[in-house]
Design a protein around this motif. Structure first.
Motif, PDB file in Angstrom:
ATOM      1  N   VAL A 136       0.855  -1.181   0.000  1.00 53.90           N
ATOM      2  CA  VAL A 136       0.000   0.000   0.000  1.00 53.90           C
ATOM      3  C   VAL A 136       0.890   1.230   0.000  1.00 53.90           C
ATOM      4  O   VAL A 136       2.068   1.154   0.316  1.00 53.90           O
ATOM      5  N   TRP A 137       0.301   2.342  -0.366  1.00 49.43           N
ATOM      6  CA  TRP A 137       1.087   3.557  -0.560  1.00 49.43           C
ATOM      7  C   TRP A 137       1.294   4.283   0.757  1.00 49.43           C
ATOM      8  O   TRP A 137       0.378   4.495   1.518  1.00 49.43           O
TER       9      TRP A 137
ATOM     10  N   MET B 118       7.254   2.506  -1.103  1.00 48.73           N
ATOM     11  CA  MET B 118       6.240   1.467  -0.979  1.00 48.73           C
ATOM     12  C   MET B 118       6.289   0.870   0.425  1.00 48.73           C
ATOM     13  O   MET B 118       7.346   0.738   1.024  1.00 48.73           O
TER      14      MET B 118
ATOM     15  N   ARG C  55      -6.432   3.950  -0.947  1.00 48.19           N
ATOM     16  CA  ARG C  55      -4.969   3.991  -0.909  1.00 48.19           C
ATOM     17  C   ARG C  55      -4.368   2.621  -1.210  1.00 48.19           C
ATOM     18  O   ARG C  55      -3.330   2.526  -1.872  1.00 48.19           O
TER      19      ARG C  55
ATOM     20  N   GLY D  64      -1.854   1.784  -4.234  1.00 48.18           N
ATOM     21  CA  GLY D  64      -0.589   1.090  -4.058  1.00 48.18           C
ATOM     22  C   GLY D  64      -0.432  -0.091  -5.006  1.00 48.18           C
ATOM     23  O   GLY D  64       0.644  -0.319  -5.557  1.00 48.18           O
TER      24      GLY D  64
ATOM     25  N   SER E  25       2.428  -0.443  -7.902  1.00 47.79           N
ATOM     26  CA  SER E  25       3.290  -1.630  -7.974  1.00 47.79           C
ATOM     27  C   SER E  25       3.227  -2.255  -9.354  1.00 47.79           C
ATOM     28  O   SER E  25       4.245  -2.674  -9.918  1.00 47.79           O
TER      29      SER E  25
END
Length: 497
Positions: A24-25, A409, A482, A486, A490
């Motif tokens: 996730v970011w 990340m 979010r 993410g 990725s």
């Protein structure tokens, strides 16, 4: 939002001195030449379906997020403009704080990367034997970064001139940018990230409110604290009252901010930043307190609308605009965005200034958008992912990419994930609105530009005022948005690694 530094130093007059497997970011808390006139690079048109499909496709990532509302995104090669994936690319949505990237781009063009905001003290008459025969004038140009420590240093510089008496008035000119009572009238009164602004701003136009319960009731204090100074503030008052709701209630006085607060919500002790609506009076009042500590007592301030002629006795200047904007993008300071945007446009209101930035983007770079402010705090600005990608690609030759925050990340438990991919981006968050945009720089050197917008505007618009600070369901919705962002990042980073 802006940082809460949580300073606890005392004022001394004498001192002056989401799944676990998927990344996730990670979001932050809250000298290039001007870009030449040129048409904006085009973004290839695509259907709303993802163009790349290899296993867990982007469209499936969106479906898995289970978000209400709408999602739109675009990722493209920065140099060529070739779109790799898109999903509803032309759907205009609220950018939230990602609007600050457009504001930074606009300000770099209009003001220049080396621009500095100045706050000055003028004398309208001669100084002799410690006596100023004339008016003392505090002059602001809209500096969004002025804090109590810099204002204290300005007072020290003025005191070094040996002035101990003035025969005239104490004046304040705040015409550097127009007066604004608050950034967005749709926000709760008491949130610190929605202050007023003008040509004289201080501490992001917030005052520090602290309270403690005693046997006789509540002891309260208000100050304009910095790292070195915490002068008391008289133009704001907070009165505890026995009621259930609202938590805070605001009334505007003559140059004063008048608050009441529910005692049932205070508890034993605590503190918070409250927004300032009369920023000119706030800044001028704190400066007078700092000058009194230096031995010069000023008469009550009078605000004026025209800058008078006079000799500059003392001055403090902001950092270069690139550094001011870097801090704005890092901490997402709404006041900085609005002050810089207003200074760039020269307009008399936030609405007119947002329109001026909209017109600039359309004329210079063929970018279709609608901005009603410069911070993104108001929820009625709109831009599509394809248009924001166009913006970021057009800004590639300016300082903007270099001043955007580096992001890392993180996995589902919040731990950093090592990656050779560098990403700089800006997040934006409102109730039921989440956005993310920036640049992906894989080791291959083929840079990507992306924008992701998620919004449930119907749900956001239906919130009553009392629920807008922490509405039910918003935190979980933002978390899913979010996590989805993410997974998309990725995926895109993996296209060139």
């Amino acid at each position: 939002m802006v940082r809460d530094p949580g300073m606890t130093r005392r004022w001394m007059l004498g001192g002056l001195a989401a799944t676990a497997a998927a990344p996730v970011w990670a979001e932050a808390p809250s000298q290039s030449p001007r870009p030449p006139a040129r048409p904006g690079p085009a973004v290839s048109s695509t259907s709303s379906a993802a163009r790349v499909s290899d296993g867990d496709g982007a469209a499936r990532i969106v479906d898995t997020a289970r978000l209400t509302g709408t999602v739109g995104f675009v990722v493209a090669e920065t140099q060529s403009g070739r779109v790799l994936e898109s999903f509803h690319p032309d759907l205009a949505q609220p950018p939230a704080s990602v609007a600050k990237t457009m504001t930074a781009f606009y300000a770099l063009d209009r003001l220049g990367p080396d621009h500095r905001f100045a706050t000055q003290v003028l004398a309208t008459g001669p100084v002799s034997g410690g006596r100023l025969a004339g008016d003392l004038v505090l002059v602001g140009s809209g500096d969004p970064s002025l804090d109590t420590d810099r204002l204290g240093d300005l007072a020290t510089t003025l005191a070094a001139r040996g002035i101990r008496e003035i025969t005239g008035r104490y004046l304040a000119f705040a015409g550097g940018v127009p007066h604004v009572d608050e950034i967005d009238a749709e926000q709760p009164d008491y949130v610190g990230y929605n202050p007023g602004l003008s040509g004289l701003n201080l501490n992001y136009n917030r005052v520090y409110f602290e309270w403690a319960r005693t046997s006789a009731g509540y002891r309260t204090s208000l100050d304009a604290r910095g790292k070195r100074f915490a002068p008391p503030v008289a133009m704001t008052s907070v009165t505890p009252v026995d009621r259930d709701r609202p938590l805070f209630a605001y009334a505007q006085g003559d140059g004063r901010d008048l608050w009441t607060v529910s005692t049932k919500a205070l508890g034993a002790r605590g503190s918070r930043w409250l927004p300032v609506r009369h920023s000119e009076d706030y800044c001028a009042g704190v400066f007078a307190t700092l000058m009194a500590a230096q031995g010069l007592r000023l008469p009550p301030v009078r605000l004026i609308g025209t800058r008078p002629d006079g000799a500059v006795l003392a001055e403090t200047r902001s950092d270069a605009l690139t550094d001011v904007l870097r801090e704005m993008l890092k901490y997402s300071t709404n006041l900085t965005a609005e002050a810089v945007g207003l200074a760039s446009s020269g307009q008399g209101s936030l609405m007119a200034s947002g329109q001026a930035m909209t017109d600039w983007a359309a004329a210079r770079y063929a970018i279709a958008s609608r901005f009603t402010d410069h911070s993104g705090l108001a929820g009625d600005s709109r831009i599509a992912a394809s248009q924001l990608v166009r913006t970021l690609r057009a800004a590639r030759g300016t300082a903007l990419p270099e001043i955007m925050k580096d992001y890392a990340m993180r996995d589902g438990t919040g731990n950093p994930v090592k990656s050779p991919v560098k990403i700089c981006a800006k997040t934006g968050t409102l109730n039921f609105v989440s956005s993310l945009a920036g640049y992906i720089q894989p080791p291959s050197g083929t840079e990507l530009t992306f924008a992701i917008f998620c919004a449930d505007t119907k749900r956001r618009d239906g919130l009553p005022m009392a629920e807008r600070e922490r509405p039910a369901g918003s935190r979980a919705w933002i978390g899913r948005a979010r996590a989805m962002q993410g997974r998309l990042i990725s995926r895109w980073a993996g296209l060139y690694t």
